[in-house]
Write a protein that holds these residues in place. Structure first.
Motif, PDB file in Angstrom:
ATOM      1  N   ASN A   1       8.219 -18.674   5.581  1.00 56.63           N
ATOM      2  CA  ASN A   1       7.003 -18.577   6.408  1.00 56.63           C
ATOM      3  C   ASN A   1       6.835 -17.191   7.003  1.00 56.63           C
ATOM      4  O   ASN A   1       6.396 -17.032   8.127  1.00 56.63           O
ATOM      5  CB  ASN A   1       6.999 -19.668   7.493  1.00 56.63           C
TER       6      ASN A   1
ATOM      7  N   PRO B   1       2.032 -17.345   5.606  1.00 55.30           N
ATOM      8  CA  PRO B   1       1.201 -16.756   6.656  1.00 55.30           C
ATOM      9  C   PRO B   1       0.043 -15.938   6.078  1.00 55.30           C
ATOM     10  O   PRO B   1      -1.036 -15.876   6.676  1.00 55.30           O
ATOM     11  CB  PRO B   1       2.157 -15.890   7.469  1.00 55.30           C
TER      12      PRO B   1
ATOM     13  N   GLU C   1      -2.521 -18.507   5.392  1.00 56.17           N
ATOM     14  CA  GLU C   1      -3.142 -18.944   6.643  1.00 56.17           C
ATOM     15  C   GLU C   1      -4.138 -17.898   7.148  1.00 56.17           C
ATOM     16  O   GLU C   1      -5.268 -18.226   7.531  1.00 56.17           O
ATOM     17  CB  GLU C   1      -2.081 -19.212   7.708  1.00 56.17           C
ATOM     18  N   GLY C   2      -3.735 -16.636   7.166  1.00 62.39           N
ATOM     19  CA  GLY C   2      -4.603 -15.576   7.661  1.00 62.39           C
ATOM     20  C   GLY C   2      -5.862 -15.404   6.821  1.00 62.39           C
ATOM     21  O   GLY C   2      -6.965 -15.268   7.357  1.00 62.39           O
TER      22      GLY C   2
ATOM     23  N   ASP D   1      -2.619 -24.240   9.565  1.00 67.78           N
ATOM     24  CA  ASP D   1      -1.322 -23.740  10.006  1.00 67.78           C
ATOM     25  C   ASP D   1      -0.515 -23.362   8.769  1.00 67.78           C
ATOM     26  O   ASP D   1      -0.932 -23.600   7.637  1.00 67.78           O
ATOM     27  CB  ASP D   1      -0.600 -24.816  10.825  1.00 67.78           C
ATOM     28  N   SER D   2       0.663 -22.796   9.001  1.00 70.43           N
ATOM     29  CA  SER D   2       1.593 -22.504   7.912  1.00 70.43           C
ATOM     30  C   SER D   2       3.006 -22.763   8.411  1.00 70.43           C
ATOM     31  O   SER D   2       3.258 -22.777   9.621  1.00 70.43           O
ATOM     32  CB  SER D   2       1.444 -21.061   7.424  1.00 70.43           C
TER      33      SER D   2
ATOM     34  N   LEU E   1      -2.644 -10.763  10.609  1.00 66.36           N
ATOM     35  CA  LEU E   1      -1.556 -11.747  10.634  1.00 66.36           C
ATOM     36  C   LEU E   1      -0.700 -11.611  11.893  1.00 66.36           C
ATOM     37  O   LEU E   1       0.278 -12.337  12.063  1.00 66.36           O
ATOM     38  CB  LEU E   1      -0.652 -11.583   9.404  1.00 66.36           C
TER      39      LEU E   1
ATOM     40  N   LEU F   1       0.570 -14.622  14.123  1.00 65.16           N
ATOM     41  CA  LEU F   1       1.300 -15.713  13.477  1.00 65.16           C
ATOM     42  C   LEU F   1       2.800 -15.567  13.693  1.00 65.16           C
ATOM     43  O   LEU F   1       3.329 -14.454  13.751  1.00 65.16           O
ATOM     44  CB  LEU F   1       0.977 -15.744  11.983  1.00 65.16           C
ATOM     45  N   ARG F   2       3.478 -16.706  13.799  1.00 68.01           N
ATOM     46  CA  ARG F   2       4.929 -16.743  13.946  1.00 68.01           C
ATOM     47  C   ARG F   2       5.489 -17.827  13.032  1.00 68.01           C
ATOM     48  O   ARG F   2       4.911 -18.906  12.902  1.00 68.01           O
ATOM     49  CB  ARG F   2       5.351 -17.046  15.393  1.00 68.01           C
TER      50      ARG F   2
END
Length: 161
Positions: free
Chosen positions: A13, A18, A21-22, A41-42, A69, A72-73
């Motif tokens: 991830n 990500p 997701e982005g 989500d991812s 991005l 994101l975490r």
């Protein structure tokens, strides 16, 4: 109307999911009627990078195309994800196998490879983590953009009919 959940999944991830997701979030922002119906989500099937931001190379290549991005975490896939998300989309076959192994029998959602939505059956988004330079990350972005467009078209047909 309840929301439809989309979860993008790779191994750690920090690169592929990500990015997906982005890209998907930005493309979705251009479709407000659909955006109101979706949750995105991812996650990763391995917990190597929990809490870390996306790989700097993924973030840099994405930023050059206008995708952010930075917020994101990384997080690990959890059993609850199969209750929360209707679409669980793996970047490659190994992660699809990992997801199938933990998927509860009552899951009624869509579990598949993400590139199925790009019309590329059984195709994988390659892991760019161990590649040198940006080419692998560019390729990931190309594939993710195509699959995101296909997924958006599918969801529009499914949810806005």
């Amino acid at each position: 109307m309840s929301s439809t959940g989309i979860l993008f999944v790779c191994l750690g991830n920090i690169c592929r999911s990500p990015t997906a997701e982005g890209v998907f979030r930005r493309k979705l922002a251009e479709k407000p009627q659909l955006k109101a119906l979706l949750e995105v989500d991812s996650a990763g099937t391995a917990a190597y990078h929990v809490g870390e931001p996306p790989d700097r190379r993924s973030a840099a290549v994405a930023a050059r195309r206008g995708y952010d991005l930075s917020v994101l975490r990384a997080r690990a896939v959890m059993a609850e994800d199969f209750e929360k998300y209707d679409y669980v989309l793996a970047m490659d076959q190994q992660n699809l196998f990992n997801l199938q192994a933990v998927c509860p029998p009552q899951f009624n959602g869509h579990l598949s490879l993400f590139l199925d939505f790009a019309g590329k059956q059984d195709a994988e988004v390659p892991d760019p983590y161990y590649t040198s330079g940006d080419r692998g990350f560019e390729e990931v972005l190309d594939l993710v953009e195509a699959a995101s467009d296909g997924l958006l078209a599918h969801l529009e047909a499914e949810l806005l009919r």
